[in-house]
Structure formats: C-alpha cells, structure tokens
Design an enzyme around this catalytic site. Sequence first.
Site, short mmCIF file in Angstrom:
data_model
loop_
_atom_site.label_atom_id
_atom_site.label_comp_id
_atom_site.label_asym_id
_atom_site.label_seq_id
_atom_site.Cartn_x
_atom_site.Cartn_y
_atom_site.Cartn_z
N GLU A 58 1.63 -0.12 -4.81
CA GLU A 58 0.69 0.91 -5.23
C GLU A 58 1.49 2.19 -5.49
OE1 GLU A 58 -3.38 3.15 -3.67
OE2 GLU A 58 -1.79 2.63 -2.25
N ASP A 117 0.83 -1.20 0.00
CA ASP A 117 0.00 0.00 0.00
C ASP A 117 0.87 1.26 0.00
OD1 ASP A 117 -2.71 1.22 0.42
OD2 ASP A 117 -1.76 1.92 2.27
#
Length: 618
Positions: free
Chosen positions: A364, A335
């Site tokens: 990400e 993330d």
Amino acid sequence: MKKIVSVYILILLCLQLNAQSANETVTTYPTNWFVQMKWNKVQVLLRSASIDFSKASIQVNYPGVKLLKVNKFENSHYAAIDLEVSKDAKPGVVKFIIKEGVKIINKNWALNARRAGKGTKFAQGVNQSDFIYFLMPDRFSNGDSTNDRIAGLKDQTLNRNKMYDRHGGDLLGVQQHLDYMQKMGATTLWMTPVIENDMPNRTEHGYAFTDHYSIEKRFGGEAAYLKLSDELHSRGMKLIQDAVYNHVGRFHFLVQDAPSKDWLHQWPKYTQTNYKDQTVYDPYHSVADQKVMVDGWFTTEMPDMNHQNIFVANFLIQHALWSVETFGIDGWRIDTYIYNDLNFMNQCNKALLDEYPKITSFGECWVHGVANQAYFVENNINTPFKSNLQAPVDFQLLFHGIQPALNEKNTWDQGVINLYTTLSSDYLYKDPTRNVLFLDNHDMTRALSTFGESIPKLKMALAWLMTCRGIPQLYYGTEILMKGISNPDGLVRSDFPGGWLGDKKNSFTEEGLTPDEKDMLHYTQKLGNFRKSSAAITTGKMMQYIPVDGLYVYFRYTPTQTIMCVMNTNTTEMKVDFAKFAERTNGFANGRDIVSGNVIAPQFTIPAQTLQVIELKK
C-alpha cells in the site's frame, strides 16, 4: 534412611509440580518452527510473568538443534534464545530447560515437518493472470453465529445497525461463498487482517494486532483459517494475507509489557506521522521531518514498531515466514508500506523470497505521483536506495487515471488524457504488469459513489479494470452497486447482502436484487471469466493510442489473440475506424464484442460512456 528417601521424593514431586505449572505460563514466539528451512537460525522470544529471566539459565536438549545465545532484556519477563536448526534435524518436540534457583521449567517447542507443495500448492505468488477479490471478513458473511462474541475479549459489541460495532462475519462465511467468487472469474482472495485484535473498540477492520500468533477467534480461529486456505487451494485459488509491520494495537502484549523501551518508537510526547512521503526520497529533506514521517504513530491506538531493533525485526520476519508455512499463504499485501523502515522491508521481502521464490508482495503505497510510487518498488530510477518490493497497489492509475478519465471534462490536460499519461510513465517500474489495479477499497469512497452513482461509468471502470495491464482487485460489493462515502469510513464497510440469515436481499442467490444490480453482477461475471480465458489480457503486451476527442483506444495482444478496448468518455456517440489503428488491426476483418457477443465491423459507432472490449477476428 526411609525418611531421607521420603524427603527426596517430596522434593522431586515439588520440582515436577513447579515444572508443570510454570510450563503453562511460558509462551514462545514463534510458537513452533520447521525443519529444512533456509531461515534455520531462529530467534525464539520467551515470555513469562512468573519467571525472572534475568536470573534464569536456559538449556536446549534436541538432536540437530543448537543453542547459540541467550539474550536478556531490561524487562525480566522476557528472554530471546538464538537457535540453529541443522539440515539433519528431524521433526519432533524440542525441550527448553529453564532453571531459576531451585525451580526447573520444561517448555516444549515443536519442530514440524514442512508443508508440501511449495510454489505449486502454496507460496505461488500472483501475476497478471490473477483476479483478486478483496473483502472484510466481519462484513461479508456470518457462517458461524456461535463465535460472534468471545468471552474475555474486550470488544463485546454485536450490532449490525452500528457501523463501528462488530457484525459477526467470519472465515466460515467466506469459505461458504467461494463459488460466488469463482463464478466471477476471481482466482485469489485477499481479506483485511485475520489476526487477533483484542482492542476495546473498532475491531472490525483488523489492523491493530494484539497477538501475532493468534488468529481472531471471532473469525473462527486457526482451524477456520486453515480450512479456508485448504479449500481455496483445492479449487486452484490463491490466498493473500494482509501484513501489518508498521504498527500494532495498543493492547498488544508487546506494548503493554514491552521487552525493552526501544521496542516501539518513543517520543517525549505523542507524535503522529506527518504523512509526507516526500521526506523519504527528497534529496533536500530534513532528517527531522523524515523521522516524524517514518517513526511517528498513526494513532494513539496503534503504536509504531521500531524496526531498527533487531529483536523486533526478527519477530516480524519470522512471523511472516511462519504464516506462509503454517497457513499456505500465496502472497502478501503490505499495509502502510511507505511508513515502514525501508531497509527492514528489504530484509523482510528478501527473507520471504529466499524461502519461497515464487511468492509475491504488493504494498500500500498511498502517494501522489508515479515517480513517488515507483520509488517504493523495484524500479528503473537511479537513487541511492533501491527497494525490492515487487509491486504497489496502483493508486496512481486510480487517482490520476481512471477517476479523471470518467469524471472530468476532456481538455488538453484533463479527462481521459490523464489515464494515457499516467500509463506512459510505466517505464519507471521494473515490471508494471505486477501492479495491482483497483477502483476502491475499505478506506475510500466506493467506486459507484466516486463516479456519481453513474452505472455506465462504473461499467466502463470495471471493463478497464479487467483489461488494462496489471492485476485487478475488486472490493466486495462493487459488482452489485454497493455505494458509500468514506467520511466516515464505516459507510464504505457495509454488510454484504445475503451474508446473514434472514437478509431480505441475497447477492449470492440474486434473490431481491434489483434489475440494475443483477445486470452489474452479470456484467462483472462476463468480464471476469473472459479475462480468465484470454491469453492477450493475462499474458500479453499493451499498446495505447493518444485519446482524441475523448475517445481512448488501447490493445492487449499476443501472437495468437488481439483485444481492442475502445473507451468513449463523451456524452455523445463516436465513430471508430479500424484503419486508424492499423499497427494492431491490420489483417483483421472484424471483431466480437465479448459482453454482447455482437459482431463489430471495421467501421462502427460506439455509444456514449461505453467501453467496448472487442476480440478481433480474421
């Protein structure tokens, strides 16, 4: 003499009672470790509200485990002990002996055998042969209604009619529907985080950890996660875990009772990240701007971790290694990758690869521009910093590829030419086949809505997703025409139909689905299963031709199979001739449309807003 003995016995009993009661209050992070690990120098964080570690001594008594150092913190609730586990150490229970004055505390810490099947049954990594199905456990299926609310947790909401309340989905519900995923050709499951989020609200998404070593009880806890992992692997499927290194939830015990002031990035007043990735690689960047980008917080509810603190770094790296070994993780989605300290991320990625050579990680990297995105992964760019992250989630092929290809009018620099142009920059990546392709996710407008609720456009997008280079990732519900606009994000996190007892529509059985929804589901299944069996798509090379008048043609091929993909982005039909693509079509007499099964002649007409996937035949 009898009186002295009695007093002595009483003292011993008191000490034993002290040890027993204190043992219950000492927690360790990691909760256990494993023999025969390359990461054999383990830093164990001890925590207790009833012990003053600044005044305590610590001993370790176990064959093959050596205490190297005891680290104290400004917060006396904590100590960190550096251990070395020798290659000869056997599985068993290590005893930490903590002495504080007359009080003696014995804390048991397990040293376990390693999980069998590294690289074959777990830690396998993902590659171009995989197809990832991505879901939110709270919104997918409720397999066990008894864990919908857990006493003692701060968020006690449970209302499916409110998008920011909990809805009750759990890991058993996911496990019960693995058949559905496999029927689509999916090989891999990725879920939003399953780690405890004991926050007062907005706990449905899972990105605000409050205890790294506790699996969310409302999902079924550690036992349910292990069962899901085992079931996936017994089916030959894989498990991706969502890692959050950048921040934690405000109610994490390491925030509420931090070992030291520099455990988090602290500012004189609340400072939010500026979201400007350019400050990380811009040769003219301001140091102050870069610091705000990397050290600024996402929200007041998600404090930013200080990766330059060695204890924080060890805590996070060891948790990643522990998770792979404990739950059989095959790979990582990371993330908010670009907001982490990148040197720390290199250290973390290397530790995982050293221990598990086949494991893969994709990050990400929500940026704008292929070079920007490539900077954060293994690349062919000459820059002072070199990332060892294997791949990004490919936002560039979404924003500057498939979205303009299907939504913009075709001109010299608009429309489908953007898809061609973005792919032509793949030379920047060390291995672009590892990039993870997607059409939407839990943070953005759903694909159907992005494409103006046009079913033909969504079909084109799905066909592209399944045939372009890279690893496809499908967000739950796209295959049954779920829609929603991302502002607010709760509108793109709706419940999956059929996941709750009494649902009138059931996507797992197809009961109540409209004809269009059934057709899209079957279309996805057809593409997914063909992809799974196609050597050209899963292992082959790619060749693309410059789009002409909105017609874009690309090929996936091996010496034994050639797949021709013809995308007509126009509102009128177009004529196609194999002869114009002779480099790849020479020697082939015709083809077969893999969805309809129809034979495709060397000269044919493709309908408007259609992507035909054609297996060429000699």
